[in-house]
Design a protein around this motif. Structure first.
Motif, PDB file in Angstrom:
ATOM      1  N   GLY A  44       0.797  -1.219   0.000  1.00  0.00           N
ATOM      2  CA  GLY A  44       0.000   0.000   0.000  1.00  0.00           C
ATOM      3  C   GLY A  44       0.829   1.268   0.000  1.00  0.00           C
ATOM      4  N   LYS A  45       2.150   1.122  -0.115  1.00  0.00           N
ATOM      5  CA  LYS A  45       2.991   2.325  -0.180  1.00  0.00           C
ATOM      6  C   LYS A  45       2.946   2.908  -1.580  1.00  0.00           C
ATOM      7  CE  LYS A  45       6.537   0.826   3.075  1.00  0.00           C
ATOM      8  NZ  LYS A  45       7.977   0.670   3.256  1.00  0.00           N
ATOM      9  N   LYS A  46       3.100   4.201  -1.663  1.00  0.00           N
ATOM     10  CA  LYS A  46       3.170   4.811  -2.988  1.00  0.00           C
ATOM     11  C   LYS A  46       4.487   4.426  -3.659  1.00  0.00           C
ATOM     12  CE  LYS A  46      -0.055   8.369  -3.374  1.00  0.00           C
ATOM     13  NZ  LYS A  46      -0.389   9.788  -3.400  1.00  0.00           N
ATOM     14  N   VAL A  47       4.412   4.169  -4.948  1.00  0.00           N
ATOM     15  CA  VAL A  47       5.613   3.847  -5.709  1.00  0.00           C
ATOM     16  C   VAL A  47       5.820   4.953  -6.736  1.00  0.00           C
ATOM     17  CG1 VAL A  47       6.779   2.152  -7.151  1.00  0.00           C
ATOM     18  CG2 VAL A  47       5.087   1.386  -5.476  1.00  0.00           C
ATOM     19  N   TYR A  48       6.934   5.643  -6.650  1.00  0.00           N
ATOM     20  CA  TYR A  48       7.221   6.706  -7.604  1.00  0.00           C
ATOM     21  C   TYR A  48       8.226   6.211  -8.635  1.00  0.00           C
ATOM     22  CZ  TYR A  48       4.784   9.811  -4.428  1.00  0.00           C
ATOM     23  OH  TYR A  48       3.821  10.399  -3.652  1.00  0.00           O
ATOM     24  N   LYS A  49       7.971   6.527  -9.873  1.00  0.00           N
ATOM     25  CA  LYS A  49       8.892   6.141 -10.951  1.00  0.00           C
ATOM     26  C   LYS A  49       9.993   7.188 -11.066  1.00  0.00           C
ATOM     27  CE  LYS A  49       6.115   3.159 -13.815  1.00  0.00           C
ATOM     28  NZ  LYS A  49       4.681   3.392 -13.576  1.00  0.00           N
ATOM     29  N   VAL A  50      11.217   6.695 -11.132  1.00  0.00           N
ATOM     30  CA  VAL A  50      12.382   7.587 -11.151  1.00  0.00           C
ATOM     31  C   VAL A  50      13.135   7.413 -12.463  1.00  0.00           C
ATOM     32  CG1 VAL A  50      14.486   8.241  -9.951  1.00  0.00           C
ATOM     33  CG2 VAL A  50      12.588   7.254  -8.654  1.00  0.00           C
ATOM     34  N   GLY A  51      13.328   8.481 -13.197  1.00  0.00           N
ATOM     35  CA  GLY A  51      14.073   8.424 -14.453  1.00  0.00           C
ATOM     36  C   GLY A  51      15.517   8.853 -14.249  1.00  0.00           C
ATOM     37  N   THR A  52      16.431   8.122 -14.903  1.00  0.00           N
ATOM     38  CA  THR A  52      17.847   8.473 -14.791  1.00  0.00           C
ATOM     39  C   THR A  52      18.599   8.115 -16.062  1.00  0.00           C
ATOM     40  OG1 THR A  52      19.738   8.391 -13.284  1.00  0.00           O
ATOM     41  CG2 THR A  52      18.712   6.282 -13.851  1.00  0.00           C
ATOM     42  N   GLU A  53      19.856   8.540 -16.119  1.00  0.00           N
ATOM     43  CA  GLU A  53      20.763   8.150 -17.207  1.00  0.00           C
ATOM     44  C   GLU A  53      22.003   7.615 -16.503  1.00  0.00           C
ATOM     45  OE1 GLU A  53      23.775   7.681 -19.457  1.00  0.00           O
ATOM     46  OE2 GLU A  53      23.997   9.707 -18.676  1.00  0.00           O
ATOM     47  N   GLY A  93      17.947   7.318 -20.295  1.00  0.00           N
ATOM     48  CA  GLY A  93      18.709   8.258 -21.129  1.00  0.00           C
ATOM     49  C   GLY A  93      18.506   9.680 -20.640  1.00  0.00           C
ATOM     50  N   TRP A  94      19.485  10.515 -20.937  1.00  0.00           N
ATOM     51  CA  TRP A  94      19.534  11.856 -20.345  1.00  0.00           C
ATOM     52  C   TRP A  94      18.379  12.755 -20.780  1.00  0.00           C
ATOM     53  CZ3 TRP A  94      20.767  14.716 -16.542  1.00  0.00           C
ATOM     54  CH2 TRP A  94      21.049  16.075 -16.665  1.00  0.00           C
ATOM     55  N   GLU A  95      18.157  12.910 -22.066  1.00  0.00           N
ATOM     56  CA  GLU A  95      17.078  13.803 -22.483  1.00  0.00           C
ATOM     57  C   GLU A  95      15.691  13.269 -22.083  1.00  0.00           C
ATOM     58  OE1 GLU A  95      18.334  16.773 -25.676  1.00  0.00           O
ATOM     59  OE2 GLU A  95      18.711  14.807 -26.548  1.00  0.00           O
ATOM     60  N   PRO A  96      15.473  11.958 -22.188  1.00  0.00           N
ATOM     61  CA  PRO A  96      14.190  11.417 -21.695  1.00  0.00           C
ATOM     62  C   PRO A  96      13.963  11.626 -20.193  1.00  0.00           C
ATOM     63  CG  PRO A  96      15.192   9.866 -23.208  1.00  0.00           C
ATOM     64  CD  PRO A  96      16.225  10.942 -22.970  1.00  0.00           C
ATOM     65  N   VAL A  97      15.032  11.814 -19.425  1.00  0.00           N
ATOM     66  CA  VAL A  97      14.844  12.108 -17.995  1.00  0.00           C
ATOM     67  C   VAL A  97      13.936  13.330 -17.854  1.00  0.00           C
ATOM     68  CG1 VAL A  97      15.998  13.009 -15.926  1.00  0.00           C
ATOM     69  CG2 VAL A  97      16.965  11.053 -17.143  1.00  0.00           C
ATOM     70  N   ILE A 108       9.924  11.369 -10.790  1.00  0.00           N
ATOM     71  CA  ILE A 108      11.123  12.013 -10.246  1.00  0.00           C
ATOM     72  C   ILE A 108      12.275  11.866 -11.244  1.00  0.00           C
ATOM     73  CG2 ILE A 108      12.794  12.005  -8.332  1.00  0.00           C
ATOM     74  CD1 ILE A 108      10.631  10.542  -6.641  1.00  0.00           C
ATOM     75  N   GLY A 109      13.008  12.941 -11.454  1.00  0.00           N
ATOM     76  CA  GLY A 109      14.251  12.871 -12.212  1.00  0.00           C
ATOM     77  C   GLY A 109      15.389  12.882 -11.208  1.00  0.00           C
ATOM     78  N   ALA A 110      16.214  11.832 -11.233  1.00  0.00           N
ATOM     79  CA  ALA A 110      17.344  11.744 -10.297  1.00  0.00           C
ATOM     80  C   ALA A 110      18.554  11.340 -11.110  1.00  0.00           C
ATOM     81  CB  ALA A 110      17.054  10.720  -9.196  1.00  0.00           C
ATOM     82  N   SER A 111      19.394  12.310 -11.450  1.00  0.00           N
ATOM     83  CA  SER A 111      20.426  12.028 -12.441  1.00  0.00           C
ATOM     84  C   SER A 111      21.568  13.038 -12.332  1.00  0.00           C
ATOM     85  CB  SER A 111      19.772  12.073 -13.830  1.00  0.00           C
ATOM     86  OG  SER A 111      20.435  11.230 -14.726  1.00  0.00           O
ATOM     87  N   GLY A 112      21.926  13.377 -11.103  1.00  0.00           N
ATOM     88  CA  GLY A 112      22.953  14.403 -10.917  1.00  0.00           C
ATOM     89  C   GLY A 112      22.538  15.698 -11.598  1.00  0.00           C
ATOM     90  N   ILE A 113      21.266  16.023 -11.498  1.00  0.00           N
ATOM     91  CA  ILE A 113      20.720  17.156 -12.250  1.00  0.00           C
ATOM     92  C   ILE A 113      21.005  18.475 -11.526  1.00  0.00           C
ATOM     93  CG2 ILE A 113      18.676  18.177 -13.305  1.00  0.00           C
ATOM     94  CD1 ILE A 113      17.385  15.393 -13.201  1.00  0.00           C
ATOM     95  N   THR A 114      21.658  19.360 -12.224  1.00  0.00           N
ATOM     96  CA  THR A 114      21.949  20.685 -11.690  1.00  0.00           C
ATOM     97  C   THR A 114      20.689  21.552 -11.723  1.00  0.00           C
ATOM     98  OG1 THR A 114      24.215  20.537 -12.487  1.00  0.00           O
ATOM     99  CG2 THR A 114      23.373  22.755 -12.019  1.00  0.00           C
TER     100      THR A 114
END
Ligand code: ARG
Length: 268
Positions: A44-53, A93-97, A108-114
């Motif tokens: 029952g916990k929320k699951v968040y999808k995280v995009g990365t490269e 991939g980076w741009e799809p993040v 969530i985008g988690a990819s060393g994003i400045t």
């Protein structure tokens, strides 16, 4: 003949319906709203999808078992543990993040994003969790000593990363001396192959590359004309619920020392 054709058509139709049913599963969050790709786990916990490269060690890379590992994974997991949600990582991939946040395929985008002003127009960011700075990387025998000297030189960068932005600022947006690649390691490789004079990338990642490739005959040039950068996690603009959740968890792991334990640097 006619009968068997009908039977065949029915089978095809039934099959199509089953497939359509799978594909159209609505991503509806527990409050009934269709906010992005959130779903609920078995507990029952929320699951968040995280995009990365994930060619960006030490922040995210794929280990020999095929798992995405690194500082970003650990930091986000620590936040998830504090705030009682789950994350599902996607190496896209980076741009799809960026794109997948915009069209709600990830949360969530988690990819060393400045975090920067340009991106803040389109996305929302958490508080920062890591300080970074760009570095110039050249061959060991290069005479280049500063960013200014790259004005008319060939530079490789990761596309639409801050290194790319810095190169454009120096040479102009239309410069044909800037070669943009999908990943930072590819940009570094281009310099090693002598196709460009220098490459620009995030310091921690460059140092990690040098550690992993001790035989590469390269050196780094620091230049304080590169501004200090701060990494944050990125969410869809206006996704305030998720943003507060992440920020609250991040504050907790800043306060209890967990963030420092993971990143190796104190950051308040
Ligand atoms: N910090 C830089 C930026 O935000 C580079 C990030 C690249 N990250 C990656 N996982 N490839 O533009």
């Amino acid at each position: 003949m006619k009968k068997s054709l009908w039977a065949l058509l029915m089978i095809v139709a039934a099959f199509t319906l089953v497939l359509a049913g799978c594909g159209s599963k609505e991503d509806t969050s527990s409050d009934g709203s269709t906010s992005g790709s959130t779903s609920d786990s078995s507990e029952g916990k929320k699951v968040y999808k995280v995009g990365t490269e994930a060619t960006f060690a030490p922040f995210e890379s794929v280990d020999d078992k095929g798992n995405i590992v690194g500082i970003d994974v650990d930091v986000l997991q620590a936040i998830a543990d504090e705030m009682d949600f789950e994350v599902e990582w996607k190496n896209i991939g980076w741009e799809p993040v960026f794109q997948s946040i915009k069209n709600s395929e990830t949360d969530i985008g988690a990819s060393g994003i400045t975090i920067n002003d340009e991106r803040k127009q389109t996305y929302d960011f958490t508080d920062p969790y890591y300080e970074s700075q760009l570095l110039i990387v050249v061959k060991e025998d290069s005479n280049i000593k500063s960013l200014a000297e790259l004005k008319d030189k060939k530079i490789s960068v990761q596309i639409n990363a801050t290194g790319h932005m810095a190169a454009k600022k120096l040479q102009g947006d239309a410069s044909t001396n800037i070669m943009a690649f999908d990943t930072q390691p590819m940009a570094i490789q281009e310099m090693l192959n002598s196709n460009v004079d220098a490459t620009i990338g995030d310091n921690a990642v460059v140092y990690e590359y040098m550690k992993a490739n001790p035989k590469a005959k390269i050196k780094v040039i620091k230049d304080d004309n590169f501004e200090k950068e701060y990494y944050g996690f990125m969410v869809r603009k206006g996704n305030d619920e998720l943003l507060s959740l992440l920020n609250e968890g991040l504050q907790k792991i800043k306060d209890n020392g967990k963030l420092k334990e993971i990143t190796g640097t104190d950051f308040k």
